[in-house]
Design a protein around this motif. Sequence first.
Motif, PDB file in Angstrom:
ATOM      1  N   ILE A 189       0.867  -1.181   0.000  1.00 29.74           N
ATOM      2  CA  ILE A 189       0.000   0.000   0.000  1.00 29.74           C
ATOM      3  C   ILE A 189       0.902   1.228   0.000  1.00 29.74           C
ATOM      4  O   ILE A 189       1.805   1.358   0.833  1.00 29.74           O
ATOM      5  CB  ILE A 189      -0.927   0.017   1.227  1.00 29.74           C
ATOM      6  N   ALA A 190       0.666   2.133  -0.940  1.00 31.44           N
ATOM      7  CA  ALA A 190       1.507   3.316  -1.061  1.00 31.44           C
ATOM      8  C   ALA A 190       0.647   4.539  -1.341  1.00 31.44           C
ATOM      9  O   ALA A 190      -0.312   4.472  -2.122  1.00 31.44           O
ATOM     10  CB  ALA A 190       2.528   3.128  -2.181  1.00 31.44           C
ATOM     11  N   PHE A 191       0.986   5.660  -0.697  1.00 29.24           N
ATOM     12  CA  PHE A 191       0.264   6.915  -0.884  1.00 29.24           C
ATOM     13  C   PHE A 191       1.255   8.035  -1.160  1.00 29.24           C
ATOM     14  O   PHE A 191       2.363   8.048  -0.621  1.00 29.24           O
ATOM     15  CB  PHE A 191      -0.553   7.265   0.356  1.00 29.24           C
ATOM     16  N   GLY A 229       1.803  12.434  -1.337  1.00 29.35           N
ATOM     17  CA  GLY A 229       1.544  13.535  -0.438  1.00 29.35           C
ATOM     18  C   GLY A 229       0.718  14.613  -1.099  1.00 29.35           C
ATOM     19  O   GLY A 229      -0.417  14.379  -1.511  1.00 29.35           O
ATOM     20  N   TYR A 230       1.282  15.790  -1.279  1.00 21.91           N
ATOM     21  CA  TYR A 230       0.573  16.936  -1.826  1.00 21.91           C
ATOM     22  C   TYR A 230       0.000  16.601  -3.206  1.00 21.91           C
ATOM     23  O   TYR A 230       0.708  16.133  -4.089  1.00 21.91           O
ATOM     24  CB  TYR A 230       1.527  18.124  -1.923  1.00 21.91           C
ATOM     25  N   GLY A 231      -1.308  16.846  -3.399  1.00 26.31           N
ATOM     26  CA  GLY A 231      -1.951  16.451  -4.653  1.00 26.31           C
ATOM     27  C   GLY A 231      -1.916  14.955  -4.827  1.00 26.31           C
ATOM     28  O   GLY A 231      -1.742  14.436  -5.925  1.00 26.31           O
ATOM     29  N   GLY A 232      -2.092  14.230  -3.733  1.00 25.19           N
ATOM     30  CA  GLY A 232      -1.712  12.827  -3.646  1.00 25.19           C
ATOM     31  C   GLY A 232      -2.581  11.840  -4.386  1.00 25.19           C
ATOM     32  O   GLY A 232      -3.743  12.076  -4.691  1.00 25.19           O
ATOM     33  N   MET A 233      -1.975  10.690  -4.644  1.00 27.66           N
ATOM     34  CA  MET A 233      -2.649   9.513  -5.160  1.00 27.66           C
ATOM     35  C   MET A 233      -2.409   8.368  -4.183  1.00 27.66           C
ATOM     36  O   MET A 233      -1.561   8.460  -3.297  1.00 27.66           O
ATOM     37  CB  MET A 233      -2.113   9.126  -6.543  1.00 27.66           C
ATOM     38  N   GLY A 234      -3.140   7.288  -4.342  1.00 24.46           N
ATOM     39  CA  GLY A 234      -2.947   6.104  -3.513  1.00 24.46           C
ATOM     40  C   GLY A 234      -3.139   4.855  -4.346  1.00 24.46           C
ATOM     41  O   GLY A 234      -3.895   4.859  -5.328  1.00 24.46           O
ATOM     42  N   LEU A 235      -2.454   3.778  -3.956  1.00 28.78           N
ATOM     43  CA  LEU A 235      -2.601   2.537  -4.705  1.00 28.78           C
ATOM     44  C   LEU A 235      -2.282   1.340  -3.819  1.00 28.78           C
ATOM     45  O   LEU A 235      -1.643   1.447  -2.774  1.00 28.78           O
ATOM     46  CB  LEU A 235      -1.713   2.532  -5.956  1.00 28.78           C
ATOM     47  N   SER A 236      -2.723   0.197  -4.296  1.00 29.91           N
ATOM     48  CA  SER A 236      -2.347  -1.085  -3.715  1.00 29.91           C
ATOM     49  C   SER A 236      -1.949  -2.001  -4.853  1.00 29.91           C
ATOM     50  O   SER A 236      -2.623  -2.050  -5.887  1.00 29.91           O
ATOM     51  CB  SER A 236      -3.513  -1.685  -2.929  1.00 29.91           C
ATOM     52  N   VAL A 237      -0.860  -2.734  -4.662  1.00 28.87           N
ATOM     53  CA  VAL A 237      -0.359  -3.618  -5.710  1.00 28.87           C
ATOM     54  C   VAL A 237       0.030  -4.953  -5.088  1.00 28.87           C
ATOM     55  O   VAL A 237       0.604  -4.999  -4.001  1.00 28.87           O
ATOM     56  CB  VAL A 237       0.835  -2.974  -6.453  1.00 28.87           C
ATOM     57  N   ARG A 238      -0.302  -6.034  -5.756  1.00 32.76           N
ATOM     58  CA  ARG A 238       0.066  -7.358  -5.281  1.00 32.76           C
ATOM     59  C   ARG A 238       1.559  -7.569  -5.489  1.00 32.76           C
ATOM     60  O   ARG A 238       2.075  -7.379  -6.581  1.00 32.76           O
ATOM     61  CB  ARG A 238      -0.743  -8.432  -6.024  1.00 32.76           C
ATOM     62  N   ALA A 239       2.258  -7.922  -4.444  1.00 37.14           N
ATOM     63  CA  ALA A 239       3.705  -8.139  -4.518  1.00 37.14           C
ATOM     64  C   ALA A 239       4.004  -9.454  -5.236  1.00 37.14           C
ATOM     65  O   ALA A 239       3.119 -10.273  -5.478  1.00 37.14           O
ATOM     66  CB  ALA A 239       4.309  -8.143  -3.124  1.00 37.14           C
TER      67      ALA A 239
END
Length: 418
Positions: A272-274, A276-286
């Motif tokens: 899980i990665a996010f 910061g400013y003007g941010g996006m977020g995602l989840s990716v299967r390792a």
Amino acid sequence: MKLFASVVLGAFCLVAGLHAENWPMWRGVQGDGTTVESGLPTTWGAEQNVRWKIALPDRGNSTPVVWKDQVFITQAIEKTGQRLLLSLDRKTGKQLWEAGTIYREPELTHGTNPYCAGSPATDGERVIVFFASAGVFCYDLKGKELWKRTDLGKHHHIWGSGTSPVIVGNRVFLNFGPGEKTTLYAFDKVTGKTLWQHEEPGGASGEGKEKKWLGSWADPMVRTVGSREELFLSYPGRVAAFDPATGKEWWTCEGLNPLVYNSPLFAEGQVIAFGGYGGMGLSVRAGGQGDVTKTHRLWHLPKVSQRIGSGVVHQGHHYILSDGGIAECRDLKTGQMVWNERLKGPGPTGQNWSSLVLTADGQCYAINQGGDAFVFRASPKFELLATNSLGEKVIGSMAVSDGQLFIRGYKHLWCIGK
């Protein structure tokens, strides 16, 4: 590879099993803000439930780390150019020793980000600190210098440095950045020798009229995925995984914005990665290979609120605080918001740059810049358990050790608990 995996797992198990009272790095033993402890203090104040507090020589943003009877904290003395590691007696807060260097060359940073913003890391034999342009230094637990790396180059970004060393097995990993020089290093923790380095395309310093803001202040995380080890790191535009033994890139996934302040998390096989400013977020299967954006990305959020601190994961949910002091709970499988609640106390501001701590009994601890600390339950139903105020500015995160909380304010270091 199997040998390296055994070393990593052995190190984690040793620290978690035998020394559960330690908080050896910025985000604890596992590097994800979790602790095996429970029953921590939930009520305190400037005069209540304070074991001790000691005055610090200058302001600072770093988080203390704890090993047995010592507390370690980085400290800059802005007028003299000193960049220091302080060792304090865990029982009393009395300073035992200091070690460090003097660096007087001009170095960019933001007014809200004093030098020495990175936290120490220790394995119980040595303490390693990153002093940005001044270098990486390693000391024993009595303050004797064991090695240093002052040849890594200059850190150059208008918002300064904030990354911390991460010790896993016999290696020290460091995200040297952001700025024109953006390098992921793996050092031998005993000698300081570079084992490998990955050069990431850097970015402008943020100076000038263009205001090109780009960079990652994230720290790496190592986890076992199937039969191999993966080192995760969030960069502008992407999150990537590397072989921690060689530096080879395993996979990359697009979907982050140009500014990344918080560190990645790993849970239930996904990263899980996010931003910061003007941010996006995602989840990716390792566990993938190459560009896995289309094959392994589980969800993507094109716009999320500004967040600087890092979150935690508990029982299928992700928890994090926004810059504005709003706590969020998201479903780990979908990324959808379950709840968001503003945390407000009596302090002058609710702005938050600190990272969450999650206890074994499912409680989240957070503290904002107004010195107000909050305890809420890690649950799909919001439940605020306590609000406590120290009345002092706090930017760093909490450390947990043997039933006590360690909080670094702009004026004092506090030990909360019995």
